[in-house]
Scaffold this motif. Structure first.
Motif, PDB file in Angstrom:
ATOM      1  N   PRO A 242      70.749  19.009  74.862  1.00  0.00           N
ATOM      2  CA  PRO A 242      72.085  19.161  74.274  1.00  0.00           C
ATOM      3  C   PRO A 242      72.999  20.010  75.158  1.00  0.00           C
ATOM      4  CG  PRO A 242      70.461  20.489  73.105  1.00  0.00           C
ATOM      5  CD  PRO A 242      69.699  19.605  74.021  1.00  0.00           C
ATOM      6  N   CYS A 243      74.220  19.499  75.345  1.00  0.00           N
ATOM      7  CA  CYS A 243      75.231  20.169  76.179  1.00  0.00           C
ATOM      8  C   CYS A 243      74.792  20.256  77.636  1.00  0.00           C
ATOM      9  CB  CYS A 243      75.553  21.568  75.663  1.00  0.00           C
ATOM     10  SG  CYS A 243      75.927  21.660  73.903  1.00  0.00           S
ATOM     11  N   GLY A 244      73.855  19.402  78.037  1.00  0.00           N
ATOM     12  CA  GLY A 244      73.325  19.449  79.396  1.00  0.00           C
ATOM     13  C   GLY A 244      74.293  18.931  80.426  1.00  0.00           C
ATOM     14  N   PHE A 245      73.870  18.999  81.686  1.00  0.00           N
ATOM     15  CA  PHE A 245      74.724  18.642  82.811  1.00  0.00           C
ATOM     16  C   PHE A 245      75.189  17.187  82.746  1.00  0.00           C
ATOM     17  CE2 PHE A 245      75.195  17.265  87.299  1.00  0.00           C
ATOM     18  CZ  PHE A 245      76.228  18.098  87.656  1.00  0.00           C
ATOM     19  N   GLU A 246      74.318  16.298  82.269  1.00  0.00           N
ATOM     20  CA  GLU A 246      74.665  14.881  82.217  1.00  0.00           C
ATOM     21  C   GLU A 246      75.071  14.436  80.814  1.00  0.00           C
ATOM     22  OE1 GLU A 246      71.333  12.808  83.785  1.00  0.00           O
ATOM     23  OE2 GLU A 246      71.622  13.549  85.852  1.00  0.00           O
ATOM     24  N   SER A 247      75.270  15.370  79.909  1.00  0.00           N
ATOM     25  CA  SER A 247      75.661  15.023  78.539  1.00  0.00           C
ATOM     26  C   SER A 247      77.173  14.800  78.465  1.00  0.00           C
ATOM     27  CB  SER A 247      75.264  16.153  77.581  1.00  0.00           C
ATOM     28  OG  SER A 247      76.063  17.289  77.820  1.00  0.00           O
ATOM     29  N   GLU A 248      77.637  14.401  77.279  1.00  0.00           N
ATOM     30  CA  GLU A 248      79.067  14.222  77.052  1.00  0.00           C
ATOM     31  C   GLU A 248      79.620  15.385  76.233  1.00  0.00           C
ATOM     32  OE1 GLU A 248      79.694  10.413  75.318  1.00  0.00           O
ATOM     33  OE2 GLU A 248      78.995   9.307  77.085  1.00  0.00           O
ATOM     34  N   CYS A 249      79.121  16.554  76.502  1.00  0.00           N
ATOM     35  CA  CYS A 249      79.566  17.759  75.799  1.00  0.00           C
ATOM     36  C   CYS A 249      81.056  17.975  76.053  1.00  0.00           C
ATOM     37  CB  CYS A 249      78.771  18.971  76.281  1.00  0.00           C
ATOM     38  SG  CYS A 249      79.309  20.528  75.569  1.00  0.00           S
ATOM     39  N   LEU A 250      81.818  18.107  74.967  1.00  0.00           N
ATOM     40  CA  LEU A 250      83.258  18.270  75.078  1.00  0.00           C
ATOM     41  C   LEU A 250      83.620  19.540  75.843  1.00  0.00           C
ATOM     42  CD1 LEU A 250      86.079  17.270  74.285  1.00  0.00           C
ATOM     43  CD2 LEU A 250      85.884  18.582  72.168  1.00  0.00           C
ATOM     44  N   ASN A 251      82.933  20.634  75.551  1.00  0.00           N
ATOM     45  CA  ASN A 251      83.225  21.879  76.259  1.00  0.00           C
ATOM     46  C   ASN A 251      82.943  21.769  77.746  1.00  0.00           C
ATOM     47  OD1 ASN A 251      84.140  23.291  74.063  1.00  0.00           O
ATOM     48  ND2 ASN A 251      82.155  24.197  73.575  1.00  0.00           N
ATOM     49  N   ARG A 252      81.833  21.114  78.072  1.00  0.00           N
ATOM     50  CA  ARG A 252      81.485  20.976  79.489  1.00  0.00           C
ATOM     51  C   ARG A 252      82.518  20.128  80.213  1.00  0.00           C
ATOM     52  NH1 ARG A 252      77.089  21.614  82.872  1.00  0.00           N
ATOM     53  NH2 ARG A 252      75.753  22.401  81.215  1.00  0.00           N
ATOM     54  N   MET A 253      82.987  19.048  79.568  1.00  0.00           N
ATOM     55  CA  MET A 253      83.994  18.200  80.195  1.00  0.00           C
ATOM     56  C   MET A 253      85.305  18.952  80.396  1.00  0.00           C
ATOM     57  SD  MET A 253      83.435  14.350  78.684  1.00  0.00           S
ATOM     58  CE  MET A 253      83.454  14.807  76.951  1.00  0.00           C
ATOM     59  N   LEU A 254      85.615  19.868  79.468  1.00  0.00           N
ATOM     60  CA  LEU A 254      86.826  20.683  79.587  1.00  0.00           C
ATOM     61  C   LEU A 254      86.597  21.920  80.429  1.00  0.00           C
ATOM     62  CD1 LEU A 254      88.146  20.502  75.915  1.00  0.00           C
ATOM     63  CD2 LEU A 254      89.054  19.308  77.910  1.00  0.00           C
ATOM     64  N   MET A 255      85.375  22.047  80.972  1.00  0.00           N
ATOM     65  CA  MET A 255      84.998  23.172  81.827  1.00  0.00           C
ATOM     66  C   MET A 255      85.023  24.496  81.070  1.00  0.00           C
ATOM     67  SD  MET A 255      86.621  22.142  85.524  1.00  0.00           S
ATOM     68  CE  MET A 255      86.158  20.582  86.298  1.00  0.00           C
ATOM     69  N   TYR A 256      84.559  24.451  79.837  1.00  0.00           N
ATOM     70  CA  TYR A 256      84.353  25.670  79.050  1.00  0.00           C
ATOM     71  C   TYR A 256      82.851  25.832  78.798  1.00  0.00           C
ATOM     72  CZ  TYR A 256      89.333  25.939  77.884  1.00  0.00           C
ATOM     73  OH  TYR A 256      90.689  26.054  77.944  1.00  0.00           O
ATOM     74  N   GLU A 257      82.438  27.070  78.648  1.00  0.00           N
ATOM     75  CA  GLU A 257      81.051  27.327  78.292  1.00  0.00           C
ATOM     76  C   GLU A 257      80.929  27.465  76.782  1.00  0.00           C
ATOM     77  OE1 GLU A 257      78.482  29.585  80.826  1.00  0.00           O
ATOM     78  OE2 GLU A 257      78.031  30.947  79.191  1.00  0.00           O
TER      79      GLU A 257
END
Length: 417
Positions: A242-257
């Motif tokens: 979950p929220c991994g490098f290849e996931s579609e995590c919204l925060n990760r895509m917006l470059m938030y932790e």
């Protein structure tokens, strides 16, 4: 040290400064770009070689307007340009330096090997000879003569250079001795530089105090974001990473932790590298001419978290005090970032693509401030593509504030130094 007439700057000392620069003070010069040839004086005229620097053959040559270099357009894989043309070294600002071994063209004599000497290390009568900004004294091997010349009539000596055919008597015999002296002196200087480089590489970095969080100084106040306003991602706890490098995590895509108290995946969240300090292993190295740096000990994927940049948070009064101190004590290597209308912690992310970790680097450096209620994020994207080229830097700063709708862009490009 900086030129008073243009943006050119060099490290203090004699290692980096261009030969022929006029020293005004220990930190100010007039650089060789301001050389003004005297009309009608043949030794001030520019001259080019009659052979290609790539294949050593003659023919129709493309000549540099700044130095003696010449090339066949086909050897450079370019078409013959219209108008003035400058070689790669001249476009990059490369200049002759003191103690360089060079080839010099003086009058009708053949190209002759010589060494560039510093003006203070030559005989007094040679020092007093009339010369201009951009000219430097050269010591001719074989004949032991001195003369003042400039960049337009010299080019670098390379190991193994032999010149044209040598006669066995007269000037040919002197030229043969000159070649032997130039070869020995070139090897001597090369060994000195390699020994110095080895000594530098074996040195340890200057002492520093390791800190894990930003350090407020003076009257600086540090605020943290309201947990209720931190965005919540849509990842599911049942996901493999979950929220991994290849996931579609919204925060990760917006470059938030993700925040541990907000993310639905809690401790299983893979987007908490800052919180958990998941840094890839690195080591400090001494780079060639570029100071101390870090090298990764493993491959790093594009977009992967690398490290956190931490420093002191100071107010305007402290900033002015430090700048004044630096100016008074001739301290030039410092970095200060001014952020207006933002009262929250500064957080830094680094994103890199590293194909080969042991070679030269191309940098893209970007700092983004998106909202005043969240941490400031620092993204650093680095790609190593080429193995034989100098570092190229692209530096962009973007600040977006919610209440003032102001965006600042700052871009700096350095191709070769």
């Amino acid at each position: 040290m900086r030129c008073l007439r243009c943006p050119v700057a060099y490290h203090t000392g004699e290692v980096c400064v261009a030969a022929g620069s006029e020293m005004l003070t220990p930190t100010t010069i007039i650089c060789t770009n301001h050389f003004s040839p005297k009309k009608g004086y043949s030794h001030h005229s520019h001259v080019n070689v009659s052979w290609c620097f790539v294949c050593s053959k003659g023919g129709q040559l493309l000549c540099c307007e700044s130095c003696p270099a010449a090339f066949h357009p086909d050897c450079l894989n370019i078409t013959m340009p219209d108008g003035s043309w400058f070689c790669n070294d001249c476009r990059a600002g490369k200049k002759p330096k003191y103690r360089d071994i060079i080839w010099v063209k003086l009058g009708n004599y053949r190209w002759w090997p010589a060494e560039i000497h510093h003006p203070r290390n030559i005989p007094t009568n040679i020092q007093h000879l009339r010369h201009k900004i951009g000219e430097f004294p050269v010591f001719f091997f074989g004949s032991k003569d001195y003369f003042w010349t400039h960049q337009g009539r010299v080019f670098p000596y390379m190991e193994g250079d032999r010149g044209s055919k040598v006669q066995k008597t007269g000037i040919g015999k002197v030229f043969k001795n000159a070649l032997l002296e130039a070869e020995n002196r070139f090897k001597e200087i090369k060994m000195e530089r390699e020994a110095k480089e080895t000594q530098e590489n074996n040195r340890k970095p200057p002492p520093y105090k390791y800190i894990k969080i930003n350090k407020p100084c003076g009257r600086v106040q540090v605020y943290t974001a309201d947990v209720s306003e931190i965005p919540k991602c849509n990842c599911k706890p049942t996901d493999e990473k979950p929220c991994g490098f290849e996931s579609e995590c919204l925060n990760r895509m917006l470059m938030y932790e993700c925040h541990p108290q907000v993310c639905p995946n809690a401790e299983r969240c893979c987007n908490q590298d800052f919180t958990k300090r998941h840094y890839p292993e690195t080591k400090i190295i001494k780079t060639a001419g570029k100071g101390w740096g870090l090298v990764a000990l493993r491959d790093i994927k594009k977009g992967e978290f690398v490290n956190e940049y931490i420093g002191e948070l100071i107010d305007e009064e402290e900033c002015r005090s430090r700048i004044k101190y630096y100016q008074e004590n001739d301290i030039t290597h410092f970095y200060m970032l001014t952020i207006d209308k933002v009262n929250y912690d500064i957080t830094h992310f680094y994103m890199l693509t590293i194909d080969k970790v042991n070679y030269d680097i191309t940098h893209f450096y970007m700092l983004t401030i998106d909202k005043v209620n969240y941490d400031i994020t620092h993204f650093y994207m680095l790609t190593i593509d080429k193995v034989n080229y100098d570092i190229t830097h692209f530096y962009m700063l973007t600040i977006d504030t919610v209440n003032y709708d102001i965006t600042h862009f700052y871009m700096l490009t350095i191709d070769t130094v």
